[in-house]
Write a protein that holds these residues in place. Structure first.
Motif, PDB file in Angstrom:
ATOM      1  N   SER A  73      55.537  20.146  25.911  1.00 56.62           N
ATOM      2  CA  SER A  73      54.790  20.372  24.683  1.00 56.62           C
ATOM      3  C   SER A  73      53.362  20.777  24.933  1.00 56.62           C
ATOM      4  O   SER A  73      52.762  21.452  24.123  1.00 56.62           O
TER       5      SER A  73
ATOM      6  N   THR B  15      61.114  16.275  15.744  1.00 58.35           N
ATOM      7  CA  THR B  15      59.703  15.909  15.628  1.00 58.35           C
ATOM      8  C   THR B  15      59.557  14.433  15.274  1.00 58.35           C
ATOM      9  O   THR B  15      60.406  13.865  14.589  1.00 58.35           O
TER      10      THR B  15
ATOM     11  N   ARG C  83      56.457  13.738  14.079  1.00 59.00           N
ATOM     12  CA  ARG C  83      55.221  13.886  13.300  1.00 59.00           C
ATOM     13  C   ARG C  83      55.505  14.601  11.979  1.00 59.00           C
ATOM     14  O   ARG C  83      54.875  15.605  11.645  1.00 59.00           O
TER      15      ARG C  83
ATOM     16  N   LYS D  69      49.597  19.879  20.496  1.00 60.16           N
ATOM     17  CA  LYS D  69      49.467  18.843  21.526  1.00 60.16           C
ATOM     18  C   LYS D  69      50.796  18.145  21.786  1.00 60.16           C
ATOM     19  O   LYS D  69      51.028  17.627  22.882  1.00 60.16           O
ATOM     20  N   THR D  70      51.663  18.102  20.780  1.00 60.87           N
ATOM     21  CA  THR D  70      52.917  17.364  20.927  1.00 60.87           C
ATOM     22  C   THR D  70      54.155  18.170  20.549  1.00 60.87           C
ATOM     23  O   THR D  70      55.275  17.784  20.914  1.00 60.87           O
ATOM     24  N   GLU D  71      53.987  19.264  19.812  1.00 62.33           N
ATOM     25  CA  GLU D  71      55.123  20.007  19.282  1.00 62.33           C
ATOM     26  C   GLU D  71      55.253  21.371  19.963  1.00 62.33           C
ATOM     27  O   GLU D  71      54.267  21.949  20.426  1.00 62.33           O
TER      28      GLU D  71
END
Length: 307
Positions: free
Chosen positions: A4, A71, A73, A180-182
């Motif tokens: 990611s 996800t 988020r 940052k995460t996806e």
């Protein structure tokens, strides 16, 4: 999520931004053409989102990477969807209300709004360079908004264009946070998946029958938008917005070309006076962000216990 966080790849980011500029300019031209053929804005946005969702979902299914769309988020995606769909109405509205070159030039004020948002949202200290860029950019806007000899640039269209630029700046912060995460594909997919049902509710009030040529315009508009969205999201993943913004200005070349070739319109002198000021302001912001980023990097290395 594995993979990611991407490694910086500045040349790839620049190439992706170049593709983004071309595709967004093409999409804007097709939005304007569709408007002249009687397609309403909510219907255009529905098909843009729906087809993009199919493209992303289908591509990930073929590649066997549907798992990358998972996800943790959902709330962040929902907030991005709300801001994103609102921004699309202003972006598309500016294209319909203004000539292509003027609408594109106003979109270049996004870096100035990014500076102001950094001040308000993150309490960043804004120095003389970035304040100068803000004032320089909006001086260019005042010049561009002066009616040309054809009287096509109206105040309402300029205001819509400025709100569109503000929304794009706000959404860019959201995309950088999600990156940052996806994965980029998850960001685009959830944006479309969450907004398609909303636009479907409005569709019965605006949809109408179209001839085959109009459907081709709508399809091409949606596909160019899908490619642009994927390229844009990836460009922010592989490079800083402050360092790749210069490529965005190539969109003006395409906008002027499409305006002349499709709509038989040459921009008025006021655009050529105001556009360089706005571009210089954006470049000043990019240069300053680059210098600040380098300074922070050096400071972190000097204070790191591992150095």
């Amino acid at each position: 999520m594995d993979g990611s966080v991407a490694r910086p790849r500045p040349m790839l980011a620049l190439l992706l931004r170049l593709v983004t500029a071309l595709c967004l300019s093409t999409m804007a031209m097709l939005v304007k053409v569709a408007g002249t053929r009687g397609v309403e804005l909510p219907e255009l946005i529905f098909w843009r989102q729906f087809i993009t969702m199919l493209v992303i979902g289908g591509l990930m299914a073929v590649l066997g990477k549907l798992g990358e769309l998972r996800t943790q988020r959902f709330g962040a995606h929902a907030r991005r969807a709300i801001y994103g769909i609102s921004g699309m109405f202003f972006v598309y509205g500016a294209v319909m209300l203004l000539p292509l070159a003027e609408a594109t030039t106003l979109s270049f004020t996004t870096p100035m709004f990014a500076v102001l948002l950094a001040l308000v949202l993150f309490r960043e200290k804004i120095g003389i360079y970035r304040w100068s860029a803000v004032f320089l950019g909006f001086a260019g806007v005042l010049i561009v908004m002066q009616p040309g000899s054809s009287g096509e640039v109206d105040l309402w269209g300029v205001l819509v264009g400025l709100v569109a630029a503000f929304m794009v700046a706000l959404i860019s912060f959201q995309i950088q946070d999600l990156n940052k995460t996806e994965t980029p594909y998850a960001i685009v997919f959830w944006f479309t998946a969450l907004t398609v049902p909303l636009m479907a509710l409005a569709l019965p009030f605006f949809v109408k029958a179209h001839d085959p040529q109009t459907w081709l315009v709508i399809l091409a508009m949606a596909l160019s938008g899908a490619v642009a969205q994927i390229a844009l999201t990836n460009s922010l993943r592989f490079g800083s917005a402050a360092t790749i913004i210069v490529i965005d200005y190539t969109a003006l070349i395409w906008a002027v070309t499409y305006g002349w070739a499709i709509f038989d319109r040459v921009p008025p002198p006021t655009l050529w006076l105001g556009a360089p000021l706005i571009m210089c302001a954006g470049l000043l912001v990019a240069w300053r962000e680059h210098r600040l980023g380098r300074a922070i990097s050096v400071q972190e290395r000097e204070t790191s216990p591992l150095v």
